[in-house]
Scaffold this active site. Structure first.
Site, short mmCIF file in Angstrom:
data_model
loop_
_atom_site.label_atom_id
_atom_site.label_comp_id
_atom_site.label_asym_id
_atom_site.label_seq_id
_atom_site.Cartn_x
_atom_site.Cartn_y
_atom_site.Cartn_z
N CYS A 87 0.91 -1.26 0.09
CA CYS A 87 0.06 0.05 0.02
C CYS A 87 0.94 1.17 0.00
O CYS A 87 1.55 1.77 -0.83
CB CYS A 87 -0.92 -0.07 1.06
N HIS A 191 -4.02 -4.94 0.21
CA HIS A 191 -3.29 -5.13 1.71
C HIS A 191 -3.36 -6.84 1.69
O HIS A 191 -4.55 -7.33 2.42
CB HIS A 191 -4.17 -4.53 2.47
N GLU A 193 -1.98 -8.69 3.64
CA GLU A 193 -2.13 -9.29 5.27
C GLU A 193 -3.53 -9.30 5.90
O GLU A 193 -3.77 -9.70 6.80
CB GLU A 193 -1.17 -8.16 6.14
#
Ligand code: MN
Length: 214
Positions: A87, A191, A193
């Site tokens: 990001c 993202h 994660e």
């Protein structure tokens, strides 16, 4: 979430504090096996890529964060240490190597998809991306298309000359870049994660393996 995904992939994380002197930054760098550059709220100052701020830029710079990340990223690129830039991280990666950004996608690229969709979990798919066949990232993800979340209002505009674009959103917005010839230097605009998919797990596992020198 970053720490959990690195741990799940077999890595141990430490957080590097802001405010290190350049000498201490280099000392810390030497002890790291790989560097993950996370998301963040403050936009990179447009002056870093030779532009004046436009309306929509979140121009409250975080000078300590910028100093730390640009210092560590340049060292990692120079010395071939693995980089996973997420990001805001892909934006630091691109600007550090000489690229530019859309300061605000919706204002500077009217007609684009809605890329700034901040749901609570981050696990919701907002748009699809195409992964460029034959790229390093395509090999890691083992796919040529996937759905991703999207929590960004800026994006790579002109990629830095050494970077290869390896992922696009359906509207052509750049969503992933990589540095050819580097052992592992990948930036993604989404993202991973926050997404529990096989592809994101492979991405963290590949990063941790590269950091272990495998
Ligand atoms: Mn997006």
């Amino acid at each position: 979430a970053y720490l959990r995904r690195v741990a799940d992939a077999g890595g141990a994380s430490i957080l590097v504090p802001r405010g290190l002197s350049p000498g201490d930054c280099e000392e810390v760098f030497r002890r790291l096996d790989g560097l993950l550059f996370p998301g963040g709220v403050e936009d990179i100052p447009p002056s870093f890529y030779g532009e004046e701020p436009v309306e929509g830029c979140v121009c409250t710079p975080n000078e300590a964060q910028d100093a730390l990340e640009f210092c560590l990223l340049k060292l990692a690129i120079e010395r071939g240490k693995p980089v996973l830039a997420i990001c805001r991280g892909i934006q630091v990666f691109n600007v550090a190597l000489g690229g530019t950004l859309y300061q605000d996608i919706s204002r500077q690229r009217p007609g684009s998809l809605s890329h700034h969709v901040v749901d609570i979990t981050g696990n919701e798919i907002v748009h699809r991306i195409e992964i460029v066949p034959g790229t390093f990232l395509a090999g890691v993800l083992s796919t040529e298309t996937c759905g991703v979340n999207s929590r960004h209002h800026q994006a790579v505009k002109d990629p830095a000359p050494p970077l290869h674009v390896c992922g696009y959103a359906e509207d052509g917005v750049i969503e992933a870049v990589e540095l050819p010839g580097h052992p592992f230097a990948v930036g993604v605009q989404w993202h991973p994660e926050l997404m529990n998919t096989a592809g994101t797990t492979r991405l963290f596992e590949a990063f941790v393996r590269a950091s272990a020198g495998e």
